[in-house]
Design a protein around this motif. Sequence first.
Motif, PDB file in Angstrom:
ATOM      1  N   ASP A  99       0.282   1.960 -28.922  1.00 39.31           N
ATOM      2  CA  ASP A  99       1.499   2.736 -29.154  1.00 39.31           C
ATOM      3  C   ASP A  99       2.190   3.068 -27.832  1.00 39.31           C
ATOM      4  OD1 ASP A  99       0.069   4.660 -31.916  1.00 39.31           O
ATOM      5  OD2 ASP A  99       0.987   2.676 -31.857  1.00 39.31           O
ATOM      6  N   THR A 100       1.387   3.476 -26.847  1.00 37.39           N
ATOM      7  CA  THR A 100       1.954   3.789 -25.527  1.00 37.39           C
ATOM      8  C   THR A 100       2.591   2.548 -24.907  1.00 37.39           C
ATOM      9  OG1 THR A 100       0.258   5.493 -25.211  1.00 37.39           O
ATOM     10  CG2 THR A 100       1.430   4.716 -23.249  1.00 37.39           C
ATOM     11  N   ARG A 101       1.937   1.407 -25.105  1.00 39.00           N
ATOM     12  CA  ARG A 101       2.474   0.154 -24.561  1.00 39.00           C
ATOM     13  C   ARG A 101       3.790  -0.214 -25.234  1.00 39.00           C
ATOM     14  NH1 ARG A 101      -1.843  -2.394 -24.971  1.00 39.00           N
ATOM     15  NH2 ARG A 101      -1.500  -3.413 -26.977  1.00 39.00           N
ATOM     16  N   ASP A 102       3.891   0.027 -26.562  1.00 36.90           N
ATOM     17  CA  ASP A 102       5.136  -0.277 -27.264  1.00 36.90           C
ATOM     18  C   ASP A 102       6.288   0.574 -26.744  1.00 36.90           C
ATOM     19  OD1 ASP A 102       3.613  -0.879 -30.527  1.00 36.90           O
ATOM     20  OD2 ASP A 102       3.959  -2.203 -28.813  1.00 36.90           O
ATOM     21  N   ILE A 103       5.991   1.871 -26.502  1.00 40.22           N
ATOM     22  CA  ILE A 103       7.035   2.747 -25.951  1.00 40.22           C
ATOM     23  C   ILE A 103       7.458   2.249 -24.573  1.00 40.22           C
ATOM     24  CG2 ILE A 103       7.503   5.091 -25.125  1.00 40.22           C
ATOM     25  CD1 ILE A 103       5.636   6.113 -27.328  1.00 40.22           C
ATOM     26  N   ARG A 104       6.466   1.886 -23.759  1.00 34.92           N
ATOM     27  CA  ARG A 104       6.760   1.406 -22.416  1.00 34.92           C
ATOM     28  C   ARG A 104       7.540   0.086 -22.456  1.00 34.92           C
ATOM     29  NH1 ARG A 104       8.654   2.501 -17.811  1.00 34.92           N
ATOM     30  NH2 ARG A 104       7.943   1.142 -16.120  1.00 34.92           N
ATOM     31  N   ARG A 105       7.194  -0.792 -23.408  1.00 32.57           N
ATOM     32  CA  ARG A 105       7.914  -2.057 -23.536  1.00 32.57           C
ATOM     33  C   ARG A 105       9.382  -1.815 -23.852  1.00 32.57           C
ATOM     34  NH1 ARG A 105       5.496  -4.726 -28.212  1.00 32.57           N
ATOM     35  NH2 ARG A 105       7.046  -6.342 -27.844  1.00 32.57           N
ATOM     36  N   PHE A 106       9.651  -0.826 -24.704  1.00 38.51           N
ATOM     37  CA  PHE A 106      11.041  -0.536 -25.043  1.00 38.51           C
ATOM     38  C   PHE A 106      11.774   0.010 -23.814  1.00 38.51           C
ATOM     39  CE2 PHE A 106      14.401   0.070 -28.035  1.00 38.51           C
ATOM     40  CZ  PHE A 106      15.121   1.155 -27.542  1.00 38.51           C
ATOM     41  N   GLU A 107      11.115   0.928 -23.086  1.00 41.71           N
ATOM     42  CA  GLU A 107      11.747   1.464 -21.875  1.00 41.71           C
ATOM     43  C   GLU A 107      12.029   0.342 -20.870  1.00 41.71           C
ATOM     44  OE1 GLU A 107       9.499   5.837 -22.071  1.00 41.71           O
ATOM     45  OE2 GLU A 107       8.826   4.281 -20.694  1.00 41.71           O
ATOM     46  N   GLN A 108      11.073  -0.599 -20.746  1.00 42.31           N
ATOM     47  CA  GLN A 108      11.272  -1.722 -19.826  1.00 42.31           C
ATOM     48  C   GLN A 108      12.397  -2.632 -20.297  1.00 42.31           C
ATOM     49  OE1 GLN A 108       7.328  -3.367 -19.821  1.00 42.31           O
ATOM     50  NE2 GLN A 108       6.640  -2.108 -18.111  1.00 42.31           N
ATOM     51  N   ALA A 109      12.555  -2.774 -21.633  1.00 48.37           N
ATOM     52  CA  ALA A 109      13.649  -3.592 -22.158  1.00 48.37           C
ATOM     53  C   ALA A 109      15.003  -2.988 -21.787  1.00 48.37           C
ATOM     54  CB  ALA A 109      13.514  -3.736 -23.664  1.00 48.37           C
ATOM     55  N   VAL A 110      15.104  -1.654 -21.885  1.00 49.47           N
ATOM     56  CA  VAL A 110      16.347  -0.991 -21.480  1.00 49.47           C
ATOM     57  C   VAL A 110      16.579  -1.191 -19.984  1.00 49.47           C
ATOM     58  CG1 VAL A 110      17.513   1.244 -21.298  1.00 49.47           C
ATOM     59  CG2 VAL A 110      16.197   0.692 -23.345  1.00 49.47           C
ATOM     60  N   GLU A 111      15.504  -1.072 -19.195  1.00 47.27           N
ATOM     61  CA  GLU A 111      15.638  -1.243 -17.748  1.00 47.27           C
ATOM     62  C   GLU A 111      16.038  -2.685 -17.407  1.00 47.27           C
ATOM     63  OE1 GLU A 111      15.685   1.007 -15.654  1.00 47.27           O
ATOM     64  OE2 GLU A 111      15.484   0.024 -13.728  1.00 47.27           O
ATOM     65  N   ARG A 112      15.446  -3.660 -18.114  1.00 51.24           N
ATOM     66  CA  ARG A 112      15.826  -5.056 -17.871  1.00 51.24           C
ATOM     67  C   ARG A 112      17.285  -5.296 -18.250  1.00 51.24           C
ATOM     68  NH1 ARG A 112      10.648  -6.140 -19.983  1.00 51.24           N
ATOM     69  NH2 ARG A 112      11.546  -6.574 -22.027  1.00 51.24           N
ATOM     70  N   TYR A 113      17.738  -4.653 -19.327  1.00 56.69           N
ATOM     71  CA  TYR A 113      19.136  -4.815 -19.715  1.00 56.69           C
ATOM     72  C   TYR A 113      20.052  -4.265 -18.618  1.00 56.69           C
ATOM     73  CZ  TYR A 113      23.320  -4.919 -22.563  1.00 56.69           C
ATOM     74  OH  TYR A 113      24.575  -5.178 -23.034  1.00 56.69           O
ATOM     75  N   ARG A 114      19.680  -3.088 -18.059  1.00 52.15           N
ATOM     76  CA  ARG A 114      20.480  -2.509 -16.970  1.00 52.15           C
ATOM     77  C   ARG A 114      20.520  -3.460 -15.773  1.00 52.15           C
ATOM     78  NH1 ARG A 114      19.611  -0.633 -12.332  1.00 52.15           N
ATOM     79  NH2 ARG A 114      17.353  -0.797 -12.567  1.00 52.15           N
ATOM     80  N   GLU A 115      19.357  -4.005 -15.382  1.00 52.80           N
ATOM     81  CA  GLU A 115      19.316  -4.917 -14.246  1.00 52.80           C
ATOM     82  C   GLU A 115      20.112  -6.193 -14.524  1.00 52.80           C
ATOM     83  OE1 GLU A 115      14.835  -3.550 -12.772  1.00 52.80           O
ATOM     84  OE2 GLU A 115      15.153  -5.463 -13.756  1.00 52.80           O
ATOM     85  N   ASN A 116      20.010  -6.696 -15.756  1.00 51.57           N
ATOM     86  CA  ASN A 116      20.750  -7.909 -16.103  1.00 51.57           C
ATOM     87  C   ASN A 116      22.256  -7.663 -16.067  1.00 51.57           C
ATOM     88  OD1 ASN A 116      20.954 -10.677 -17.265  1.00 51.57           O
ATOM     89  ND2 ASN A 116      21.784  -9.559 -19.002  1.00 51.57           N
ATOM     90  N   LEU A 117      22.666  -6.484 -16.567  1.00 46.89           N
ATOM     91  CA  LEU A 117      24.089  -6.163 -16.552  1.00 46.89           C
ATOM     92  C   LEU A 117      24.592  -6.069 -15.116  1.00 46.89           C
ATOM     93  CD1 LEU A 117      26.470  -5.559 -18.398  1.00 46.89           C
ATOM     94  CD2 LEU A 117      25.880  -3.128 -18.287  1.00 46.89           C
TER      95      LEU A 117
END
Length: 515
Positions: free
Chosen positions: A42-60
């Motif tokens: 569960d903790t990993r899933d939350i972290r994966r979502f946070e990382q997805a948002v961070e990757r989107y920011r970096e990609n943008l």
Amino acid sequence: MKLTSKATLIVISTMLFTITSGLLAREFFINPKLRKIEHAADTRDIRRFEQAVERYRENLQSRVKRIYAAAGLLESLDKRVDWSPVVEQLAHIGGYEELDYFILADENGRNASVHAGELITEPQQLPSAAVVQQVLAIAIAKLDSASDITTSEVLLSSADGPLIFAAGRGSWHSAQLPATYVAVRRVDSNMIASLGERLGLTVAAISHEESLQQRQHYGIELGQRSRDDTLYSLLKNRQGDIILHMRFNTAPRAFDDDFFSPIILSSLAVAILAWAFVLLLMQHSILRPIEQLSSTMRRIRQSSNYRERLVYRNRDELGKLVDECNELLNHVAAHTQQLEAYSYKDALTGIGNRRLFQERLDYQWRLARRKTMPLSAIVFDLDYFKQYNDCYGHDGGDSVLREFATLLEQTFSRDTDVVARTGGEEFIVLLLDVDLNNARALAENALNALRQRAIPHAAAPQRNIVSASAGVACAVPQSGDNSESLIRQADAALYRAKQMGRDQLAVHDASNTGN
């Protein structure tokens, strides 16, 4: 003992002790470990979502950086360019189809104008002037303090909610180019659901009050799973500011968490030793040998080393199967060696043949089209080769072909370079991600290297040494193009090189369809 007898013994033992030992092991051994694993997942899933948002920011941010790189290149080409129709196109480089809106302003953030991205369908969905000024103020401040020309952030706006922006600022000779560009994507329910779907998660944004009320109802803290298989978490930016509250709907718990009475637990205590014996027997007699054989087969498959052999010392049914597999490996190894020699290598020179070239051409053409990369082809043909064979014999001609093949392999030595002999004295080289100028330079290097070797050719009307002609062509594949057109262009260029006197190269001129 045969493998079937071993399996029968294990099945009978398992049937006798499964229910009792399973209950005891589940309550005192399995369930605690599964809870830890579940919490870690569960903790990993939350972290994966946070990382997805961070990757989107970096990609943008990287998209915005590409905008400024493209604009700088275009501006350097011609200062008289009319930029009015180009600005919108530059926005597409920055992910226009994934934006809610973008803001154009001068260097200090003044004279701002807001343009709708593809995600906005109605004019009223554009942000208010207050939101625009808030985003611009934060973007300008970060650009002032940043060492780069671009920056990005996740923030909670005053009236537009959570959003992600990436901003860039540059100085242009043309007054028609806005100095500051800000690309904005709202972190709304659609974006959250889309990111969650890509990760295989079900995520929703909720208010602070909803999060607090529901967590109080279940008696849990942030990051803890409720009895209804929900998780609650916060999304923060890099400064630690809370951007939004999230609820994750997790998969149902995969194990029984009910409590059992002491009477049942005490009556099943003996099952632990029985299960240990059964598992040890299964592991030693069946699972470990099968795992070792499976690991060996996997290694053989991945390395294509069909000379390796499976090892199993017992003479049961599995041993007979291993013997048959080893015989099959012998058969595969012998035929694979023959196929590799005949299918893809030229028998005389040892380089690739036409079949290898055609397969690599088809693959690299698709790759170049997908990656928008140039693909170059060079066709070489030894000059007056028939006369060489007549003068020095076919053995001498074969020696020249082998030497020229070695020369080409030395000149074109990248892993992606394809060198093949496609017939007689004709050779073809395929160069991925190499433009026309570089391909021409490499072809000239190969011709110079052949001249420097000064192989005698008494029957040649020019210079009395072996020489070659070359045709060079390059294309960036587009949808609907044919890879064979690239080879035809290189062949046409080779024909021109021979018409011009040989011992030289010609380049396909894309602007002249008659060439």
